[in-house]
Write an enzyme that holds these catalytic residues in place. Structure first.
Site, PDB file in Angstrom:
ATOM      1  N   PHE A  15       1.740  -8.544   0.328  1.00  0.00           N
ATOM      2  CA  PHE A  15       1.259  -8.228   1.675  1.00  0.00           C
ATOM      3  C   PHE A  15       2.260  -7.344   2.433  1.00  0.00           C
ATOM      4  O   PHE A  15       2.009  -6.984   3.577  1.00  0.00           O
ATOM      5  CB  PHE A  15       0.964  -9.518   2.449  1.00  0.00           C
ATOM      6  CG  PHE A  15      -0.171 -10.318   1.862  1.00  0.00           C
ATOM      7  CD1 PHE A  15      -1.118  -9.720   1.042  1.00  0.00           C
ATOM      8  CD2 PHE A  15      -0.310 -11.679   2.117  1.00  0.00           C
ATOM      9  CE1 PHE A  15      -2.173 -10.441   0.495  1.00  0.00           C
ATOM     10  CE2 PHE A  15      -1.361 -12.412   1.581  1.00  0.00           C
ATOM     11  CZ  PHE A  15      -2.285 -11.796   0.768  1.00  0.00           C
ATOM     12  N   LYS A  16       3.366  -7.026   1.795  1.00  0.00           N
ATOM     13  CA  LYS A  16       4.392  -6.156   2.423  1.00  0.00           C
ATOM     14  C   LYS A  16       4.490  -6.463   3.913  1.00  0.00           C
ATOM     15  O   LYS A  16       4.317  -5.594   4.782  1.00  0.00           O
ATOM     16  CB  LYS A  16       4.105  -4.692   2.182  1.00  0.00           C
ATOM     17  CG  LYS A  16       4.252  -4.318   0.714  1.00  0.00           C
ATOM     18  CD  LYS A  16       4.380  -2.847   0.484  1.00  0.00           C
ATOM     19  CE  LYS A  16       4.391  -2.550  -1.000  1.00  0.00           C
ATOM     20  NZ  LYS A  16       3.097  -2.874  -1.664  1.00  0.00           N
ATOM     21  N   ALA A  33       7.431   1.111 -18.658  1.00  0.00           N
ATOM     22  CA  ALA A  33       7.858  -0.289 -18.579  1.00  0.00           C
ATOM     23  C   ALA A  33       9.201  -0.487 -19.281  1.00  0.00           C
ATOM     24  O   ALA A  33      10.105  -1.158 -18.759  1.00  0.00           O
ATOM     25  CB  ALA A  33       6.786  -1.189 -19.194  1.00  0.00           C
ATOM     26  N   GLY A  83       4.066   7.261 -13.092  1.00  0.00           N
ATOM     27  CA  GLY A  83       4.982   8.035 -13.930  1.00  0.00           C
ATOM     28  C   GLY A  83       6.064   7.267 -14.668  1.00  0.00           C
ATOM     29  O   GLY A  83       6.682   7.810 -15.579  1.00  0.00           O
ATOM     30  N   ILE A 113       6.422  -8.971  13.646  1.00  0.00           N
ATOM     31  CA  ILE A 113       7.337  -9.839  14.385  1.00  0.00           C
ATOM     32  C   ILE A 113       7.416 -11.193  13.671  1.00  0.00           C
ATOM     33  O   ILE A 113       6.511 -11.553  12.891  1.00  0.00           O
ATOM     34  CB  ILE A 113       6.881 -10.023  15.849  1.00  0.00           C
ATOM     35  CG1 ILE A 113       5.496 -10.703  15.908  1.00  0.00           C
ATOM     36  CG2 ILE A 113       6.885  -8.692  16.587  1.00  0.00           C
ATOM     37  CD1 ILE A 113       5.107 -11.194  17.292  1.00  0.00           C
TER      38      ILE A 113
HETATM   39  O1  C5P Z   1      -1.674   1.245  -9.977  1.00  0.00           O
HETATM   40  P1  C5P Z   1      -0.178   1.108  -9.938  1.00  0.00           P
HETATM   41  O2  C5P Z   1       0.410   0.629 -11.227  1.00  0.00           O
HETATM   42  O3  C5P Z   1       0.503   2.321  -9.407  1.00  0.00           O
HETATM   43  O4  C5P Z   1       0.056  -0.080  -8.868  1.00  0.00           O
HETATM   44  C1  C5P Z   1       1.321  -0.412  -8.343  1.00  0.00           C
HETATM   45  C2  C5P Z   1       1.207  -1.592  -7.425  1.00  0.00           C
HETATM   46  O5  C5P Z   1       2.487  -1.941  -6.934  1.00  0.00           O
HETATM   47  C3  C5P Z   1       0.337  -1.365  -6.200  1.00  0.00           C
HETATM   48  O6  C5P Z   1      -0.264  -2.604  -5.861  1.00  0.00           O
HETATM   49  C4  C5P Z   1       1.323  -0.952  -5.133  1.00  0.00           C
HETATM   50  O7  C5P Z   1       0.867  -1.270  -3.850  1.00  0.00           O
HETATM   51  C5  C5P Z   1       2.527  -1.797  -5.510  1.00  0.00           C
HETATM   52  N1  C5P Z   1       3.830  -1.287  -5.093  1.00  0.00           N
HETATM   53  C6  C5P Z   1       4.296  -0.028  -5.432  1.00  0.00           C
HETATM   54  N2  C5P Z   1       5.517   0.397  -5.015  1.00  0.00           N
HETATM   55  C7  C5P Z   1       6.302  -0.404  -4.255  1.00  0.00           C
HETATM   56  C8  C5P Z   1       5.880  -1.698  -3.934  1.00  0.00           C
HETATM   57  C9  C5P Z   1       4.635  -2.111  -4.376  1.00  0.00           C
HETATM   58  O8  C5P Z   1       3.591   0.710  -6.154  1.00  0.00           O
HETATM   59  N3  C5P Z   1       7.490  -0.013  -3.906  1.00  0.00           N
END
Ligand code: C5P
Length: 214
Positions: free
Chosen positions: A60-61, A173, A170, A65
């Protein structure tokens, strides 16, 4: 086989499809990550529904406040979330309120992001990590496609790092694991695939090899 380090992001607005994918891959992943698209498409009860088949991370980032942050964090906790992702740039009091309201739910703070134009946050990761440490977070979100940022963050903490930016953004893993990620977040490359189970298996294998070589 050792436990998966893959966290699958289900950024879908089709709740039935999200549940179908969650049920099919729930046992082969570390967790399923839920973000606003899925919650806005239905309701927060999706957290509990997915928590029946997998750990759930609520991305939920949180960036508000302290009082509002507490309400969001408590909701996610009460629905059975294993983890919750919060921003840290809103400051110590805001982040501390998330940690306090989360109870046993683990709080990961964003200290660097994966998208183009995230320099404002990424250039300040040291300050954000300092705030996060003082707030008592469980772990960090750091980009798996910006490996120098990720390895700098890894050098400064032994805590769990979860890294997005893999596949569609890009990154690889295996590279993220080698640069210091403990958990890897993958969204579109899995949920947009014709066969999400096979796509997840392939990433699990890539991660397992990288862990062996590390
Ligand atoms: O589809 P994809 O693999 O790009 O999804 C990445 C997920 O990680 C999304 O839910 C995105 O909101 C989240 N995310 C991100 N970068 C961040 C933090 C969270 O891509 N720094």
């Amino acid at each position: 086989m050792s436990e998966s380090r893959l966290v699958v992001a289900l950024d879908l607005t089709d709740k039935d499809r999200a549940l179908e994918i969650a049920r099919s891959i729930g046992r082969q992943v570390f967790a399923i990550k839920i973000n606003w698209p899925l919650v806005l498409a239905g309701s927060g009860s999706i957290i509990g529904e997915i928590a029946r088949v997998s750990r759930v991370v609520c991305d939920f980032k949180i960036a508000d406040i302290p009082n509002t942050n507490s309400i969001i964090a408590k909701f996610a906790r009460d629905q059975g979330a294993w983890g919750i992702i919060s921003h840290s740039f809103t400051g110590l009091e805001s982040l501390r309120s998330v940690v306090e309201a989360s109870g046993d739910t683990k709080v990961f703070s964003v200290v660097a992001m994966s998208h183009p134009g995230s320099d404002l946050i990424n250039d300040n990761y040291r300050k954000l990590m300092d705030i996060s440490e003082r707030a008592g977070v469980y772990g960090y979100i750091a980009p798996g496609n910006k490996l120098s940022d990720l390895s700098e963050i890894r050098k400064r903490t032994k805590k769990t790092i979860m890294s997005p930016g893999i596949g569609s953004q890009g990154g690889r893993a295996s590279d993220a694991i080698k640069a210091g990620a403990d958990l890897v977040i993958v969204g579109r490359s899995i949920y947009e695939s014709a066969d999400p189970v096979t796509a997840a298996e392939a990433i699990n294998e890539e991660i397992a090899k990288a862990v062996e070589q590390n």
